[in-house]
Structures are given as C-alpha cells and as structure tokens.
Design a protein around this motif. Structure first.
Motif, PDB file in Angstrom:
ATOM      1  N   TRP A 199      33.934  37.572  28.861  1.00 33.79           N
ATOM      2  CA  TRP A 199      34.656  36.796  29.872  1.00 33.79           C
ATOM      3  C   TRP A 199      35.631  37.659  30.645  1.00 33.79           C
ATOM      4  O   TRP A 199      35.722  37.581  31.866  1.00 33.79           O
ATOM      5  CB  TRP A 199      35.402  35.602  29.245  1.00 33.79           C
ATOM      6  N   ARG A 200      36.347  38.508  29.858  1.00 39.42           N
ATOM      7  CA  ARG A 200      37.331  39.371  30.527  1.00 39.42           C
ATOM      8  C   ARG A 200      36.605  40.272  31.532  1.00 39.42           C
ATOM      9  O   ARG A 200      37.034  40.426  32.671  1.00 39.42           O
ATOM     10  CB  ARG A 200      38.090  40.199  29.487  1.00 39.42           C
ATOM     11  N   SER A 201      35.490  40.872  31.093  1.00 38.47           N
ATOM     12  CA  SER A 201      34.734  41.759  31.991  1.00 38.47           C
ATOM     13  C   SER A 201      34.257  41.009  33.227  1.00 38.47           C
ATOM     14  O   SER A 201      34.387  41.497  34.362  1.00 38.47           O
ATOM     15  CB  SER A 201      33.518  42.341  31.264  1.00 38.47           C
ATOM     16  N   LEU A 202      33.716  39.814  32.994  1.00 39.44           N
ATOM     17  CA  LEU A 202      33.205  39.040  34.132  1.00 39.44           C
ATOM     18  C   LEU A 202      34.305  38.731  35.138  1.00 39.44           C
ATOM     19  O   LEU A 202      34.127  38.918  36.355  1.00 39.44           O
ATOM     20  CB  LEU A 202      32.572  37.737  33.634  1.00 39.44           C
ATOM     21  N   VAL A 203      35.453  38.276  34.632  1.00 41.80           N
ATOM     22  CA  VAL A 203      36.554  37.899  35.529  1.00 41.80           C
ATOM     23  C   VAL A 203      37.038  39.124  36.305  1.00 41.80           C
ATOM     24  O   VAL A 203      37.181  39.090  37.538  1.00 41.80           O
ATOM     25  CB  VAL A 203      37.710  37.247  34.736  1.00 41.80           C
ATOM     26  N   VAL A 204      37.257  40.228  35.579  1.00 37.01           N
ATOM     27  CA  VAL A 204      37.770  41.434  36.240  1.00 37.01           C
ATOM     28  C   VAL A 204      36.769  41.934  37.286  1.00 37.01           C
ATOM     29  O   VAL A 204      37.141  42.274  38.413  1.00 37.01           O
ATOM     30  CB  VAL A 204      38.070  42.549  35.209  1.00 37.01           C
ATOM     31  N   LEU A 205      35.472  41.938  36.920  1.00 35.47           N
ATOM     32  CA  LEU A 205      34.476  42.479  37.852  1.00 35.47           C
ATOM     33  C   LEU A 205      34.272  41.575  39.069  1.00 35.47           C
ATOM     34  O   LEU A 205      34.059  42.063  40.177  1.00 35.47           O
ATOM     35  CB  LEU A 205      33.152  42.743  37.128  1.00 35.47           C
ATOM     36  N   PHE A 206      34.387  40.267  38.868  1.00 32.36           N
ATOM     37  CA  PHE A 206      34.353  39.369  40.025  1.00 32.36           C
ATOM     38  C   PHE A 206      35.530  39.669  40.947  1.00 32.36           C
ATOM     39  O   PHE A 206      35.400  39.711  42.166  1.00 32.36           O
ATOM     40  CB  PHE A 206      34.379  37.899  39.587  1.00 32.36           C
ATOM     41  N   GLY A 207      36.686  39.883  40.308  1.00 35.87           N
ATOM     42  CA  GLY A 207      37.881  40.233  41.085  1.00 35.87           C
ATOM     43  C   GLY A 207      37.668  41.525  41.869  1.00 35.87           C
ATOM     44  O   GLY A 207      37.997  41.616  43.053  1.00 35.87           O
ATOM     45  N   TRP A 208      37.062  42.526  41.184  1.00 35.53           N
ATOM     46  CA  TRP A 208      36.791  43.821  41.814  1.00 35.53           C
ATOM     47  C   TRP A 208      35.837  43.663  42.997  1.00 35.53           C
ATOM     48  O   TRP A 208      36.051  44.216  44.077  1.00 35.53           O
ATOM     49  CB  TRP A 208      36.193  44.765  40.767  1.00 35.53           C
ATOM     50  N   ALA A 209      34.792  42.858  42.802  1.00 28.28           N
ATOM     51  CA  ALA A 209      33.824  42.619  43.878  1.00 28.28           C
ATOM     52  C   ALA A 209      34.515  41.934  45.062  1.00 28.28           C
ATOM     53  O   ALA A 209      34.291  42.295  46.226  1.00 28.28           O
ATOM     54  CB  ALA A 209      32.668  41.766  43.372  1.00 28.28           C
ATOM     55  N   ALA A 210      35.379  40.974  44.756  1.00 22.96           N
ATOM     56  CA  ALA A 210      36.090  40.247  45.816  1.00 22.96           C
ATOM     57  C   ALA A 210      37.013  41.189  46.582  1.00 22.96           C
ATOM     58  O   ALA A 210      37.074  41.165  47.816  1.00 22.96           O
ATOM     59  CB  ALA A 210      36.880  39.094  45.223  1.00 22.96           C
ATOM     60  N   LEU A 211      37.689  42.068  45.829  1.00 23.84           N
ATOM     61  CA  LEU A 211      38.618  43.024  46.436  1.00 23.84           C
ATOM     62  C   LEU A 211      37.862  43.966  47.375  1.00 23.84           C
ATOM     63  O   LEU A 211      38.275  44.202  48.515  1.00 23.84           O
ATOM     64  CB  LEU A 211      39.289  43.826  45.317  1.00 23.84           C
ATOM     65  N   GLY A 212      36.745  44.496  46.857  1.00 23.33           N
ATOM     66  CA  GLY A 212      35.926  45.397  47.667  1.00 23.33           C
ATOM     67  C   GLY A 212      35.432  44.719  48.927  1.00 23.33           C
ATOM     68  O   GLY A 212      35.524  45.270  50.029  1.00 23.33           O
TER      69      GLY A 212
END
Lengths: 255, 340
Positions: free
Chosen positions: A229-242
C-alpha cells in the motif's frame, strides 16, 4: 473524446517508430538480460551474506532489474520530445487542432507500453533462470502496476525537462547525472539492512526504492500489504507529480 | 474579402526586444501575399502569432474569420502551417505523416484516404506514399511538408521561408507547386521569404518588413516603380597583381562622393551604383573613374529590382545576411540527422 483519439493516433506513431529501429529493440531486450546474468555473477558470493537470508542473489536482484529497466528506459523518454522540437514537428503539430494534452500523454503512455513488454520479458527470463515468483501471475500484474507508475513519473519528468532545456547536451547530462545516484540511493543492489544508516534514511525519499521494495516483496515474500500500500500510494504520488511537472512545462514552454 | 486582418499586432519578447512592432495589414482571399524581410525582421514571429503558436503582446488579428486571441481553436481548424524547418516525421511514411494530420483535423478515415491520393498527386509525390520519409530528397520532403498543411483544405496556408536551404532548381519547382496550389485549391497563401526573386515570382502583393515594422507594401511592380532612377552595374578590369577588393573600395568611395550617386552596393564581383538618371550617369562614371586610373571592364544600366527597393527603404542590402542563417540551419539539420 478528441483527447483519447489524438493520444491513440500518436501512440501508434511512437510505437511504430521504435519498431522501425531493430537495433534499438535488440539493445533494449538484451540489456536487462546482460544485467541479470552479469550482476548475479559479480555479486554471487553475496548470497552468503546475512541480509539475503540464504536466498540467491538472482532471486534478490531480479526485481531490481525490472525496476532499473523501467527507470532507465523512462528517464530517457524526453529525447523523443527533443527530436520533435528540433525537427519542427512539435510546432507544426501545435498549429493544428490536436489536443495539447495528447502530445505529451501519448509519449508517456507509449514509453510505458514498451517498458511493460520489457518487464514481462525480464520476468520470463528470470523464471527460466530459476527465480521463484512468490505471488505468481497476480504478483506480476501488481508489479506492472507499480513500475508503470514509477515509469510514468520518470517519463513525464523527462519530457518536461526536454521542454525546459531544449537541447540534447544538457538533457543527456541531467539524465546521466540523476539516474545512477537515484538507483544507488535505494535498496536496488543491496538489502536495506546492509545499507549505512544515512542511506537507509535517504532511500525513503526515493520513488525507486518504493518500487523495489514493492516488487521485491511480491517476488520473494508474497503479499505484504503494509509495504504494498505504501509503495502504491507513494508511486501514484510520484506519477502525479511528474505529470504535473510535464504538463506545466508543456503549457509554459511549448510555444 | 479579407482572410487576414491585423490590428496593430505587436510582440515584445522578454528583455524588451520589439520583434513585431504594431503592424497593420490585410490579406485578400485567394491572393499570394509575400512578407519580405531579412533574417530577424520579425517575419517568423508574425507568422507564429497568426498561427496561434505565440500570443501577441498587444494588438490582435482576425484569421479566417476568427480572432487569434479570443478564438485560437477555431483559427487552427481553418489554417495550414508550413514552418521553415521541415516538420515531417522522417521515420514514418508519407502516408502516415499525412494521415496523422488528417486525424488531427477530425477527418474520417475514408476522407483521409481520398485526400492523401489527391494531395500526393497535386505535389507530384504519387507513388511515394508508402516510402519512409528519410528516403525522400530535400525537395520531396518540403513538398510533403506543404501537403501536410493542405489535408483539411484550409482557407489560408502559411508558408514560412518555403525554399530556405533548398538548391536553386528545387526552389523553382517548389514555386511551381505553390502557384499550382493557389490556382487548384483557391487557397490564400501567406508566405515569408528573404529571397527577393521568390517574392517577385510568387507574390501578388508584398509587404517589406524590417526591424518589426512594415516599411512599404504593394504589388512587385508598384514597389519597383516607387524608386525613381536607375541602377548602373559595372565590373572593373584588374591587373593580375592588383588587389580586387581594394580597387572596389576605391571605386565605391570615389563614386559615393558624387552628388548624382544615391548609393553603391557590391553584388558579387560587380558594383551596383544607384543613380537618378542612368543615361547621363554612365559617361560621368566612366570619366570619373578614368581620372582615377580605374579601368572599367563592363558597364550596364537597368531599372531597379526588388533588391534595390529594399536597399532604398532600409539603407541595407538583404543579401548580406542571407548566407550565415542558411548555413547554421544546415549544420544543425546535418547534426540532427547524424545522430539518428
């Protein structure tokens, strides 16, 4: 609707272009294989170390190769945008009614499609080489989701940088400068327990580490949902940021 | 009816450069309108504003019935843009390039297929539809580039330096295609160029732009007639050990001092002398140079050309600036190609 259609037509263009460069396809397929074979040879004796808990380095490193391939592949995605800027293709497109968002989105998605294919090939080879996938096919699908988010973020950042820098030399410089440290400032090559304290702290600010932790869990241990879950949330955040950065640069810099 | 009307169109770039400085002009439906000026005059900036690629700092324009500031999306549907750099995808086929653009203009697949056939015939590329563009010659690429601006049958097509960097033979052929287009499709053409011959051959009307301002406007003939006087062209007889450049300089300074000489300009190894009255000037020039010990090899007299019009209005020659820009563009293009 126009956005979807325009994106679709341009994805076709980007993927077709890549398939017309056989050398490119060859190199991209073989590079991860080289990594799998070479690195596992170099670090063979690491299997005896405590952080690995007795598993082979290949088993430990294969998830890292998937993540690395996606990261390196997508980090260079901006070169294609730069080519379109240099050749006058971008400004010609901008004078048509083509939806603006589709121009950058199609590039990012096309990169993703290519990288997902690569990731699947790596998994296949890893399994042939003896890697045991703890979560099987559903785990591979979850992996694809994780690395897609990671790659989407990198590809969008790379495209944004291309628009910002506008020249090959600085873009190549920035990408080369950034990617290697980003990889080493994570637990891609070394188990987290064996990293020095400061590095163990730094890796928590690195999206690559979240991808590695997520994928490695799926390959080695099964479903550790707290990590996932932590990975998914962080990576979604990263994708959104990018995506936000890429879109912002496109609006500001694509004249 | 006007297809383009500008109202005090102005673009000031960060740093205060007034690239386009409050220009007003109208382009009539069906005409070829030439925008002539040296590199850096503001031609490309103007074309980019009219194409909605950049926003004006102040002023505006109406293109194909819509305001470029208020309604850029409607403008884009009705225009075709052919930039100075050939904006075609070299790694795709001609058909693929054209089809993508057809989709951008929301044409259905059947219409696209039909138009691709028509347009490839129009620009004489029939048979090359499914060849990869990197196998095309420079002239073929330019024709494809122009074709891509036509797939949706625009009301007006913008050609930014359509023959820059092409060899003279190809240039003449591109001129033919442009003239054919205007006739066959009834499309209005707005073209920028820094080649005098191009403007002279193609344009129904010409606006001369320099330093962001329109200096003069009219048909090529009107512009030429606006200069009174003649141009006397002479070449000098140089002994083998003489320095030709030095001799040219001496001749120029000797002639410039005379009241009947409006100006001089070196054209290759010849010297153009602008005078009020050619018939009386020729003997005077001969006498004057003989007195200085300068021998004239040939001398001729002609009515002014567009070059002379430009010189008169700007005090500069457009040719001096031609070479460098082309070379830089070519180097860059070569470099890009090498890396592919």
């Amino acid at each position: 609707m126009n956005l979807v259609a325009d994106t679709w037509f341009q994805i076709q263009r980007h993927i077709r272009t890549q398939f017309r460069m056989p050398v490119w396809i060859f190199v991209n397929l073989f590079q991860p294989i080289v990594w799998l074979v070479l690195f596992t040879q170099v670090f063979k004796s690491l299997s005896d170390m405590p952080g690995l808990g007795g598993t082979s380095y290949l088993q430990f490193f294969a998830p890292g190769v998937v993540v690395m391939t996606v990261m390196f592949g997508s980090a260079w995605a901006g070169m294609g945008m730069l080519h379109d800027i240099d050749m006058g293709i971008l400004s010609k497109m901008l004078a048509t009614p083509a939806t603006r968002g589709s121009i950058i989105m199609s590039r990012v998605i096309a990169s993703m499609v290519m990288l997902i294919v690569q990731a699947l090939i790596i998994f296949t080879i890893a399994v042939i080489m003896g890697v045991d996938l703890a979560t099987g096919v559903p785990g591979v699908l979850l992996t694809i989701l994780l690395v897609s988010m990671l790659g989407l973020g990198f590809a969008a950042f790379s495209n944004g940088l291309a628009l910002l820098l506008r020249r090959e030399e600085p873009l190549i410089g920035v990408i080369t400068f950034a990617t290697l440290p980003i990889m080493f400032l994570s637990s891609t090559m070394m188990p987290a327990d064996l990293l020095p304290g400061w590095l163990d702290t730094v890796r928590h600010f690195n999206p690559v580490d979240y991808a590695v932790v997520g994928v490695r869990g799926l390959v080695m241990d099964g479903y550790i949902w707290s990590d996932l879950w932590r990975s998914l949330v962080v990576l979604f955040g990263w994708a959104a940021l990018g995506t936000a950065f890429g879109t912002m640069m496109f609006r500001a810099k694509a004249e | 009816m006007s297809v383009i009307v500008t109202h005090h169109l102005t673009k000031v770039f960060p740093g205060g450069v007034r690239a386009v400085d409050g220009i007003d002009f109208e382009v009539n439906a069906g005409e070829i309108f030439g925008f002539l000026g040296p590199n850096g005059a503001g031609k490309t900036t103007t074309i980019k504003m009219l194409n909605t690629l950049i926003e004006p700092t102040s002023g505006t324009a109406v293109v194909a019935g819509f305001d470029i500031c208020k309604n850029p999306a409607e403008v884009r549907k009705r225009i075709g843009y052919v930039a100075q750099d050939v904006g075609v995808d070299e790694r795709a086929t001609g058909r693929e390039n054209l089809t993508l653009y057809g989709h951008f203009y929301r044409l259905d697949s059947k219409t696209i297929k039909k138009r691709v056939k028509e347009i490839f015939e129009l620009v004489d590329l029939a048979g090359y539809e499914d060849k990869i563009v990197s196998t095309y010659s420079g002239g073929m690429r330019k024709r494809l580039d122009i074709a891509m601006g036509l797939i949706h049958r625009p009301e007006v097509i913008f050609l930014d330096e359509p023959t820059a960097g092409l060899d003279p033979q190809t240039r003449v052929r591109i001129w033919d295609y442009i003239r054919n287009l205007a006739k066959a499709m009834g499309v209005t053409i707005f073209l920028t160029t820094h080649y005098m011959e191009e403007a002279d051959h193609l344009a129904d009307r010409i606006a001369i732009i320099d330093l962001g301002k329109i200096i003069t406007m009219g048909t090529p003939d009107e512009l030429k007639q606006s200069i009174s006087g003649d141009v006397v062209t002479l070449s000098l007889l140089t002994a083998e050990d003489d320095d030709h450049n030095e001799l040219m300089r001496r001749t120029e300074s000797a002639l410039s001092a005379e009241p009947f000489v409006i100006g001089t300009q070196a054209v290759g190894d010849k010297l153009a002398v602008y005078v009020d009255n050619g018939e009386s000037a020729v003997p005077s020039i001969m006498r004057l140079l003989a007195g200085q010990g300068i021998e004239v090899e040939t001398i001729s007299m002609a009515r002014p050309s567009l070059d002379d019009v430009f010189l008169k209005y700007t005090g500069r020659t457009i040719r001096a600036e031609e070479g460098t820009a082309t070379t830089f563009a070519q180097i860059r293009r070569k470099r890009i190609r090498r890396q592919q």
